[in-house]
Enzyme design. Structure first.
Site, PDB file in Angstrom:
ATOM      1  CE  LYS A  93      -4.263   2.606  -0.486  1.00  0.00           C
ATOM      2  NZ  LYS A  93      -5.201   2.997   0.597  1.00  0.00           N
ATOM      3  CG  ASP A 119      -9.043  -0.634   5.877  1.00  0.00           C
ATOM      4  OD1 ASP A 119      -9.249   0.488   5.386  1.00  0.00           O
ATOM      5  OD2 ASP A 119      -8.837  -1.643   5.178  1.00  0.00           O
ATOM      6  CB  THR A 172     -16.533  10.747   3.637  1.00  0.00           C
ATOM      7  OG1 THR A 172     -16.962   9.380   3.560  1.00  0.00           O
ATOM      8  CG2 THR A 172     -17.738  11.654   3.849  1.00  0.00           C
ATOM      9  N   GLY A 198     -11.626 -13.865 -12.423  1.00  0.00           N
ATOM     10  CA  GLY A 198     -11.035 -12.548 -12.331  1.00  0.00           C
ATOM     11  C   GLY A 198     -10.538 -12.070 -13.683  1.00  0.00           C
ATOM     12  CG  HIS A 199      -9.130  -8.693 -16.420  1.00  0.00           C
ATOM     13  ND1 HIS A 199      -9.500  -9.217 -17.642  1.00  0.00           N
ATOM     14  CD2 HIS A 199      -8.398  -7.583 -16.696  1.00  0.00           C
ATOM     15  CE1 HIS A 199      -9.006  -8.452 -18.613  1.00  0.00           C
ATOM     16  NE2 HIS A 199      -8.330  -7.463 -18.061  1.00  0.00           N
ATOM     17  CB  SER A 200      -4.623 -12.141 -15.833  1.00  0.00           C
ATOM     18  OG  SER A 200      -4.988 -12.883 -16.986  1.00  0.00           O
ATOM     19  CG  ASP A 241     -16.294   5.123   4.552  1.00  0.00           C
ATOM     20  OD1 ASP A 241     -15.452   4.382   5.070  1.00  0.00           O
ATOM     21  OD2 ASP A 241     -17.309   5.516   5.153  1.00  0.00           O
ATOM     22  CG  ASP A 259      -6.633  -2.296  -1.878  1.00  0.00           C
ATOM     23  OD1 ASP A 259      -5.492  -2.196  -2.372  1.00  0.00           O
ATOM     24  OD2 ASP A 259      -7.022  -1.605  -0.913  1.00  0.00           O
ATOM     25  CB  CYS A 302      -0.943  -0.010   1.203  1.00  0.00           C
ATOM     26  SG  CYS A 302      -2.287  -1.213   1.037  1.00  0.00           S
TER      27      CYS A 302
END
Length: 330
Positions: free
Chosen positions: A17, A224, A48, A139-141, A50, A68, A14
């Site tokens: 970011k 979080d 906000t 999913g996706h790749s 969130d 994420d 993270c």
């Protein structure tokens, strides 16, 4: 390990970011008009910042949606998959929800890293999804010069018992369910190859129990702690709630070795940017630079920050009526 995954990415976890101040400038003015005839009512959107979006479908049922993903934070591919999955699922827990179904997001340097490493990453993500009782459905790749992995997650929640970052009120205590220091320890791991088992255990631990305990305790305000650090996420919470947050710096828990990592210079650039972002809004009191950097340290799959008390989460401060600064360190 033959290949150190952290060496194939510029950032890590993270901490990679987009800086919070730059992100807010980018998003400014991007109001989204509500679509006509869309099912449900949007309860939580962009306003906000969130942890996830929430749409009420009917009385008692809301959909929680989040996504994420990030570059490798550890060298072990299985652990990286577990950490990325726990981090993505955390956004649902931070809203008071329960994850229902997840989709993988995989970016892979196909000419550089073998597919057996990608398989281990996906296996780690699947293991944590199973632990969470969450369906994993494809999913996706894509190919990418840097490896990246994460999940898009859909969960369910009771719209009357959401955890929101704008529901803080003066007089509420602040609790934190995981210790800080993940950013500096991960940065040290990337630079030296040292492995920190306590950090890996912390990042792979689901926030499910903390989220459920918060809902059962009647807590209404939470977030979080991830890439913007404790101070960054607390600033967003206090700003959205119209209050000031007071942090007892001595009460904040840290992982073993975190202070040493700061002293030895293993501070991610993201942590320094976090500190710069909150500085104009913070009364730092007598705190030293080391403490400030740890409180702003960019976490990956960190704990829940709660405006209330639950078992096992130390109280680290309180919310008070809005004062001259949005954040105060004591």
């Amino acid at each position: 390990m033959d290949r150190r995954l952290t060496q194939y990415a510029q950032g890590g976890g993270c901490a990679c970011k987009i800086p919070p101040g730059e992100l807010e400038q980018t998003l400014a003015g991007l109001g989204v008009a509500p679509p006509r005839d869309a099912p449900g009512e949007l309860l939580v959107g962009l306003e906000t910042g969130d942890d996830a979006a929430v749409v009420r479908l009917r009385d008692g049922v809301a959909i929680v949606s989040t996504v994420d993903f990030f570059t490798p934070v550890v060298d072990d591919p299985f652990d990286w998959g577990r950490i990325a999955a726990a981090n993505a699922l955390s956004d649902v827990y931070a809203m008071g929800g329960r994850p229902l179904v997840a989709l993988n997001l995989l970016c892979w340097p196909t000419g550089t890293l073998p597919y057996d490493l990608a398989r281990e990453v996906l296996r780690g993500g699947a293991a944590v999804a199973a632990e969470a009782g969450c369906h994993l459905a494809g999913g996706h790749s894509i190919t990418d010069p840097e490896p990246k992995y994460g999940m898009a997650v859909t969960g369910v929640a009771d719209p009357a018992r959401l955890l929101r970052n704008d529901a803080g009120r003066p007089g509420l205590p602040l609790s934190l369910s995981k210790p800080l220091g993940l950013g500096v320890l991960n940065n040290r791991h990337k630079a030296t190859g040292e492995v920190f088992p306590e950090a890996v255990e912390t990042m792979t631990r689901l926030n499910a129990a903390a989220g459920q305990a918060a809902v059962e305790a009647g807590i209404a305000c939470a977030t979080d702690v991830t890439g913007f650090g404790l101070l960054g996420h607390l600033y967003k919470l206090a700003r959205a709630s119209g209050v000031t947050a007071v942090v007892d710096a001595a009460a904040v828990p840290y992982l073993a070795g975190a202070r040493e990592a700061v002293r030895d210079g293993y501070v991610p650039g993201g942590s320094r940017r976090n500190l710069d972002w909150v500085a104009p809004h913070t009364d730092f009191g007598q705190s030293d630079e080391e403490t400030r950097l740890l409180l702003a340290d960019a976490q990956t799959s960190g704990g829940l920050l709660l405006a209330g008390e639950i078992p096992g989460a130390p109280v680290i401060g309180e919310l008070i009526p809005r004062a001259g600064s949005v954040l105060i360190l004591r």
